[in-house]
Design a protein around this motif. Structure first.
Motif, PDB file in Angstrom:
ATOM      1  N   PRO A 312       0.749  -1.343  -0.021  1.00  0.00           N
ATOM      2  CA  PRO A 312       0.013  -0.067  -0.140  1.00  0.00           C
ATOM      3  C   PRO A 312       0.720   1.218  -0.137  1.00  0.00           C
ATOM      4  N   ARG A 313       1.889   1.127   0.834  1.00  0.00           N
ATOM      5  CA  ARG A 313       2.873   2.318   0.763  1.00  0.00           C
ATOM      6  C   ARG A 313       3.363   2.748  -0.566  1.00  0.00           C
ATOM      7  N   GLN A 314       4.183   1.582  -1.190  1.00  0.00           N
ATOM      8  CA  GLN A 314       4.628   1.937  -2.618  1.00  0.00           C
ATOM      9  C   GLN A 314       3.357   2.456  -3.587  1.00  0.00           C
ATOM     10  N   LEU A 315       2.059   1.627  -3.407  1.00  0.00           N
ATOM     11  CA  LEU A 315       1.314   2.076  -4.295  1.00  0.00           C
ATOM     12  C   LEU A 315       0.807   3.725  -4.087  1.00  0.00           C
ATOM     13  N   ARG A 316       0.778   3.955  -3.152  1.00  0.00           N
ATOM     14  CA  ARG A 316       0.508   5.414  -2.577  1.00  0.00           C
ATOM     15  C   ARG A 316       1.491   6.185  -3.395  1.00  0.00           C
ATOM     16  N   TRP A 317       2.845   5.961  -3.297  1.00  0.00           N
ATOM     17  CA  TRP A 317       3.677   6.976  -3.842  1.00  0.00           C
ATOM     18  C   TRP A 317       3.736   6.735  -5.385  1.00  0.00           C
ATOM     19  N   LEU A 318       3.430   5.868  -5.976  1.00  0.00           N
ATOM     20  CA  LEU A 318       3.466   5.590  -7.486  1.00  0.00           C
ATOM     21  C   LEU A 318       2.464   6.265  -8.009  1.00  0.00           C
ATOM     22  N   LEU A 319       1.152   6.317  -7.257  1.00  0.00           N
ATOM     23  CA  LEU A 319      -0.164   6.817  -7.831  1.00  0.00           C
ATOM     24  C   LEU A 319      -0.148   8.325  -7.560  1.00  0.00           C
ATOM     25  N   LEU A 320       0.229   8.806  -6.330  1.00  0.00           N
ATOM     26  CA  LEU A 320       0.270  10.079  -5.986  1.00  0.00           C
ATOM     27  C   LEU A 320       1.390  10.996  -7.048  1.00  0.00           C
ATOM     28  N   SER A 321       2.389  10.450  -7.379  1.00  0.00           N
ATOM     29  CA  SER A 321       3.523  11.240  -8.041  1.00  0.00           C
ATOM     30  C   SER A 321       3.386  11.082  -9.741  1.00  0.00           C
ATOM     31  N   ARG A 322       2.171  10.359 -10.056  1.00  0.00           N
ATOM     32  CA  ARG A 322       2.058  10.251 -11.596  1.00  0.00           C
ATOM     33  C   ARG A 322       1.734  11.475 -12.051  1.00  0.00           C
ATOM     34  N   PRO A 323       2.313  11.720 -13.060  1.00  0.00           N
ATOM     35  CA  PRO A 323       2.278  13.346 -13.759  1.00  0.00           C
ATOM     36  C   PRO A 323       0.544  13.340 -14.191  1.00  0.00           C
ATOM     37  N   PRO A 324      -0.011  14.527 -14.237  1.00  0.00           N
ATOM     38  CA  PRO A 324      -1.329  14.751 -14.662  1.00  0.00           C
ATOM     39  C   PRO A 324      -1.457  14.566 -15.953  1.00  0.00           C
ATOM     40  N   GLY A 325      -2.468  13.949 -16.353  1.00  0.00           N
ATOM     41  CA  GLY A 325      -2.817  14.105 -17.678  1.00  0.00           C
ATOM     42  C   GLY A 325      -2.461  12.512 -18.409  1.00  0.00           C
ATOM     43  N   GLN A 326      -1.734  11.790 -17.482  1.00  0.00           N
ATOM     44  CA  GLN A 326      -1.291  10.393 -17.639  1.00  0.00           C
ATOM     45  C   GLN A 326      -2.476   9.593 -17.130  1.00  0.00           C
ATOM     46  N   PRO A 327      -3.119   8.453 -18.168  1.00  0.00           N
ATOM     47  CA  PRO A 327      -4.218   7.487 -17.725  1.00  0.00           C
ATOM     48  C   PRO A 327      -3.587   6.635 -16.646  1.00  0.00           C
ATOM     49  N   ILE A 328      -4.553   6.288 -15.757  1.00  0.00           N
ATOM     50  CA  ILE A 328      -3.938   5.449 -14.499  1.00  0.00           C
ATOM     51  C   ILE A 328      -3.603   3.960 -15.288  1.00  0.00           C
ATOM     52  N   ASP A 329      -2.432   3.734 -14.902  1.00  0.00           N
ATOM     53  CA  ASP A 329      -1.919   2.494 -15.354  1.00  0.00           C
ATOM     54  C   ASP A 329      -0.364   2.335 -14.532  1.00  0.00           C
ATOM     55  N   LEU A 330      -0.098   1.315 -14.323  1.00  0.00           N
ATOM     56  CA  LEU A 330       1.203   1.112 -13.490  1.00  0.00           C
ATOM     57  C   LEU A 330       2.004  -0.175 -14.096  1.00  0.00           C
ATOM     58  N   ASP A 331       3.297   0.328 -14.429  1.00  0.00           N
ATOM     59  CA  ASP A 331       4.436  -0.961 -15.158  1.00  0.00           C
ATOM     60  C   ASP A 331       4.413  -2.075 -13.960  1.00  0.00           C
ATOM     61  N   VAL A 332       3.858  -3.094 -13.999  1.00  0.00           N
ATOM     62  CA  VAL A 332       4.142  -3.926 -13.000  1.00  0.00           C
ATOM     63  C   VAL A 332       5.332  -4.924 -13.115  1.00  0.00           C
ATOM     64  N   SER A 333       6.623  -4.329 -12.696  1.00  0.00           N
ATOM     65  CA  SER A 333       7.884  -4.941 -13.254  1.00  0.00           C
ATOM     66  C   SER A 333       8.849  -4.739 -11.824  1.00  0.00           C
ATOM     67  N   PRO A 334       9.769  -5.597 -11.904  1.00  0.00           N
ATOM     68  CA  PRO A 334      10.898  -5.396 -10.761  1.00  0.00           C
ATOM     69  C   PRO A 334      11.553  -4.124 -10.753  1.00  0.00           C
ATOM     70  N   GLU A 335      11.728  -3.627 -11.881  1.00  0.00           N
ATOM     71  CA  GLU A 335      12.505  -2.291 -11.640  1.00  0.00           C
ATOM     72  C   GLU A 335      11.767  -1.236 -10.969  1.00  0.00           C
ATOM     73  N   THR A 336      10.284  -1.180 -11.477  1.00  0.00           N
ATOM     74  CA  THR A 336       9.215  -0.333 -10.771  1.00  0.00           C
ATOM     75  C   THR A 336       9.252  -0.417  -9.185  1.00  0.00           C
ATOM     76  N   VAL A 337       9.329  -1.685  -8.937  1.00  0.00           N
ATOM     77  CA  VAL A 337       9.220  -1.868  -7.230  1.00  0.00           C
ATOM     78  C   VAL A 337      10.606  -1.537  -6.928  1.00  0.00           C
ATOM     79  N   ALA A 338      11.720  -1.921  -7.428  1.00  0.00           N
ATOM     80  CA  ALA A 338      13.021  -1.477  -6.931  1.00  0.00           C
ATOM     81  C   ALA A 338      13.096   0.108  -6.881  1.00  0.00           C
ATOM     82  N   ALA A 339      12.418   1.012  -7.822  1.00  0.00           N
ATOM     83  CA  ALA A 339      12.855   2.203  -7.906  1.00  0.00           C
ATOM     84  C   ALA A 339      11.970   2.775  -6.729  1.00  0.00           C
ATOM     85  N   ALA A 340      10.915   2.371  -6.390  1.00  0.00           N
ATOM     86  CA  ALA A 340       9.798   2.870  -5.615  1.00  0.00           C
ATOM     87  C   ALA A 340      10.436   2.529  -4.118  1.00  0.00           C
TER      88      ALA A 340
END
Length: 439
Positions: A312-340
């Motif tokens: 939930p903490r990672q998801l909060r950060w990734l969603l709140l920091s998403r640039p405006p105008g960008q459709p709600i979608d997330l890259d489910v990858s080890p790189e995204t998890v590692a960056a968060a």
């Protein structure tokens, strides 16, 4: 929506220094003395679990509520339960049909697709309310079954909120808002004030098709006047909106904030018109934030994968920091998890260390980094005010990222004259991460 990028300009002399006394308030106090804000988010029909877009709305509404509270508002977080009208009745009837079909052996269910939520609801009714609806007319079982479905749904929704660390202060039910004679009284008030009028359909009104009544919302900035009654003489869904927002004003709220899903964007003008009609000289803040749409590629299966892959903490950060105008979608990858993980670990490290623990020697480029820090401290209040103006959290997240990187680069710097700036930056870092719910 206007984007605001946080950049580090040249060092600013005499910039506004954050007060670090014991009871210092780093957040700009933008509200009046009696500032009562109502933040409504994740309103949904109680016939399903929260979907991914609801989760995004919950995280957004929760963070905005935290920021409003820190800026002087007394905040009430509200969930509007759409448990009245034809849709609620239709779902209760479908559940009743499934119960009857299962009781008769389930032969009629061979080609019926039933959601996980509905399956669990059927099982709950069979276990807890077995026989309650046998041999009863619809006039008896419909009300009881609708109440059971609503209670079951809200219990599931409350659990999902708890999993994401979100608290709802008030659950307001549409069925309570629309209880007679409130709609009739509201219609009379609008007619008496000259804010509503009746019109006949082109075919002419008659016993079967009475004249419709419209709210003159164009006077308050709407694109057209909105019907309060249908051609059949029943109340429109908009009438419940009118009563609900009048109720908010009557409860004394002078700040009204609503988080809308993208598919509710067409409602913005009419809701703002309602607030204007009832809240003239009473409302200091009226904002509706429409979320970006869910990407077409974000299937329910991928949404479930996202909730499993990210905390939930990672998801909060990734969603709140998403640039405006960008459709709600997330890259489910080890790189995204590692960056968060890397960002949140750096944040924890910076927030947990006391100022006097900073040790080591200055490294090359630190003079420039101190200039960045001065510029960021100077920009702090403007960033918060812009965040509240746009109801957009991306700029605040971008500020958090820039500040954390700057403080990380200064982690070994030693200069007594600059310790106060570093301490101020760390305090902002801690406060912002708490407000966003990622502390």
């Amino acid at each position: 929506m206007r984007r605001r990028r946080i950049t580090a300009k040249a060092p600013i002399e005499n910039h506004r220094m954050i007060d670090l006394t014991e009871h210092a308030e780093i957040w700009p106090q933008v509200a009046t003395d009696k500032a009562l804000a109502n933040v409504e988010f994740v309103s949904a029909d109680p016939n399903r679990d929260l979907d991914f877009q609801d989760i995004v709305a919950a995280i957004t509404g929760d963070a905005l509520s935290n920021i409003l509270a820190r800026c002087g508002w007394s905040v009430t977080r509200e969930f509007y339960v759409n448990d009245s009208g034809l849709q609620a009745d239709a779902f209760a009837r479908s559940v009743y049909a499934l119960l009857c079909a299962q009781k008769s052996g389930g032969k009629d269910l061979a080609h019926v697709e039933v959601s996980r939520f509905t399956s669990e609801l059927i099982r709950h009714i069979q276990e807890q309310h077995s026989g309650d609806f046998d041999q009863q007319p619809e006039a008896v079982w419909l009300h009881k079954l609708r109440a059971i479905t609503v209670d079951f749904s809200l219990a599931s929704i409350r659990k999902q909120f708890h999993d994401f660390g979100i608290t709802i202060d008030v659950f307001t039910h549409e069925s309570q808002v629309m209880v007679p004679p409130r709609p009739d009284d509201m219609l009379r008030q609008l007619l008496d004030r000259g804010l509503a009028y009746t019109v006949e359909d082109a075919a002419g009104a008659g016993p079967v098709q009475p004249p419709r009544t419209l709210f003159a919302t164009r006077r308050f900035g709407d694109t057209e006047d909105r019907p309060l009654t249908t051609a059949m003489g029943t109340w429109t869904y908009f009438m419940s909106d009118v009563l609900y927002h009048k109720n908010k004003v009557d409860r004394g709220f002078n700040g009204l904030v609503t988080i809308f899903r993208a598919d509710y964007a067409a409602y913005v003008d009419r809701i703002l018109a309602c607030i204007q009609a009832f809240g003239q000289d009473k409302i200091d803040l009226a904002k509706i934030h429409v979320m970006d749409p869910v990407s077409e590629q974000l299937t329910p299966e991928k949404a479930d994968r996202i909730k499993l892959c990210f905390t939930p903490r990672q998801l909060r950060w990734l969603l709140l920091s998403r640039p405006p105008g960008q459709p709600i979608d997330l890259d489910v990858s080890p790189e995204t998890v590692a960056a968060a993980d890397a960002f949140l670990a750096r944040l924890d490290h910076l927030c947990d260390r006391a100022p006097d623990d900073i040790s080591g020697t200055a490294e090359a480029g630190h003079g420039k980094d101190l200039g960045k820090l001065s510029a960021l401290l100077s920009a702090w209040e403007d960033v918060v005010r812009q965040c509240l103006e746009d109801m957009e959290l991306h700029a605040l997240c971008e500020y958090l990222r820039a500040l954390s990187l700057c403080l990380h680069e200064l982690r070994s710097y030693q200069d007594e004259a600059r310790d106060r700036e570093i301490a101020a930056g760390r305090k902002i870092l801690s406060e912002v991460s708490q407000a966003l719910g990622i502390a």
